[in-house]
Design an enzyme around this catalytic site. Structure first.
Site, mmCIF file in Angstrom:
data_model
loop_
_atom_site.group_PDB
_atom_site.id
_atom_site.type_symbol
_atom_site.label_atom_id
_atom_site.label_comp_id
_atom_site.label_asym_id
_atom_site.label_seq_id
_atom_site.Cartn_x
_atom_site.Cartn_y
_atom_site.Cartn_z
ATOM 1 N N GLU A 42 0.891 -1.167 0.000
ATOM 2 C CA GLU A 42 0.000 0.000 0.000
ATOM 3 C C GLU A 42 0.923 1.209 0.000
ATOM 4 O OE1 GLU A 42 -2.808 0.127 3.349
ATOM 5 O OE2 GLU A 42 -2.584 2.304 3.341
ATOM 6 N N ARG A 46 1.476 10.053 1.111
ATOM 7 C CA ARG A 46 2.022 10.978 2.111
ATOM 8 C C ARG A 46 3.235 11.689 1.538
ATOM 9 N NH1 ARG A 46 1.516 6.737 7.245
ATOM 10 N NH2 ARG A 46 -0.508 6.010 6.519
ATOM 11 N N THR A 70 -3.561 6.201 2.113
ATOM 12 C CA THR A 70 -3.714 7.611 2.514
ATOM 13 C C THR A 70 -4.358 8.439 1.389
ATOM 14 O OG1 THR A 70 -1.635 7.259 3.732
ATOM 15 C CG2 THR A 70 -2.587 9.427 3.882
ATOM 16 N N LYS A 130 -10.987 -0.705 6.400
ATOM 17 C CA LYS A 130 -9.784 -0.562 7.219
ATOM 18 C C LYS A 130 -10.218 -0.161 8.634
ATOM 19 C CE LYS A 130 -5.774 2.602 7.257
ATOM 20 N NZ LYS A 130 -4.433 2.513 6.682
HETATM 21 C C1 3PG Z 1 -1.415 3.276 8.283
HETATM 22 O O1 3PG Z 1 -1.587 4.238 7.550
HETATM 23 O O2 3PG Z 1 -2.037 2.239 8.113
HETATM 24 C C2 3PG Z 1 -0.506 3.444 9.446
HETATM 25 O O3 3PG Z 1 0.337 4.501 9.284
HETATM 26 C C3 3PG Z 1 0.236 2.209 9.829
HETATM 27 O O4 3PG Z 1 0.569 2.356 11.165
HETATM 28 P P1 3PG Z 1 1.865 1.713 11.836
HETATM 29 O O5 3PG Z 1 2.984 2.630 11.478
HETATM 30 O O6 3PG Z 1 1.578 1.687 13.312
HETATM 31 O O7 3PG Z 1 2.048 0.345 11.251
#
Ligand code: 3PG
Length: 213
Positions: A42, A46, A70, A130
């Site tokens: 994924e 960002r 994102t 999600k």
């Molecule tokens: C996401 O967007 O799914 C998170 O940033 C993942 O979070 P993590 O860094 O705690 O794995």
């Protein structure tokens, strides 16, 4: 809707959440993940190079299921789809983004952490969403509580998932797959060496094999 993608997601078990600053890192990262048996990514919007990285990863590893994360608006969804994203993930629920992806027949996983948000997703025909940020919103116990009224609905938790708890998460039938950054933290490959990514990803896929058979 999206049944074949959901089957693929279940089989993948873990989806690495990638934040790439440099397009040059996309191909070696794709190779390291595929070598670990982690056949998806994924790629998050960002950074400004997200769309280019999606295309670069897919070109480097054509069998990899590369999607976008994102994704906050329709414009980003369009850029992701144009770059070849096979799925779209959002941290929250935006009806315009969800409808747009459905219209383009691109699987979409919006973030839902409340009964109201899950209801909105279910009413648009989604069977998987999600659950982010998982740790802060009660993790497994909240997912189990939501699974009671939303019969058959499944979640992809991300946010605080790691080597320590991924087995517990994956053991819950309401969880289709887990997402996370722990095997693709930028610091792991800052020197251009992706062997640590491959090692941690391999370890994670061993957990998938153990839990899912
Ligand atoms: C996401 O967007 O799914 C998170 O940033 C993942 O979070 P993590 O860094 O705690 O794995």
């Amino acid at each position: 809707m999206f049944e074949s993608f959901y089957a693929k997601l279940e089989h993948l078990g873990i989806v690495p959440v990638v934040v790439l600053e440099k397009v040059e890192d996309a191909a070696p990262l794709a190779h390291a993940l595929m070598a670990a048996g982690m056949a998806s990514a994924e790629v998050t919007f960002r950074t400004p190079v997200a769309a280019e990285c999606i295309a670069a990863m897919a070109a480097a590893e054509p069998d990899m299921c590369v999607g976008a994360g994102t994704v906050l608006n329709v414009e980003q969804a369009d850029r992701a789809i144009a770059a070849g994203a096979q799925f779209i993930v959002s941290p929250g629920f935006n009806e315009d983004v969800v409808r747009h992806c459905i219209e383009h027949n691109v699987p979409v996983l919006p973030g839902t952490v409340t009964p109201t948000e899950v209801t909105a997703a279910v009413n648009l025909g989604l069977k998987v969403t999600k659950f982010f940020p998982a740790a802060q919103y009660g993790g497994l116990s909240t997912i189990k509580a939501l699974a009671a009224p939303f019969v058959g609905h499944r979640f992809m938790p991300t946010g605080g998932v790691s080597t320590k708890n991924v087995e517990e998460y994956l053991s819950c039938p309401s969880i289709i797959a887990c997402g996370g950054t722990w095997m693709v933290k930028p610091a792991l490959f800052a020197d251009g060496d992706f062997s640590e990514v491959q090692r941690i990803a391999t370890e994670a896929m061993e957990v998938v094999a153990k839990v899912r058979g």
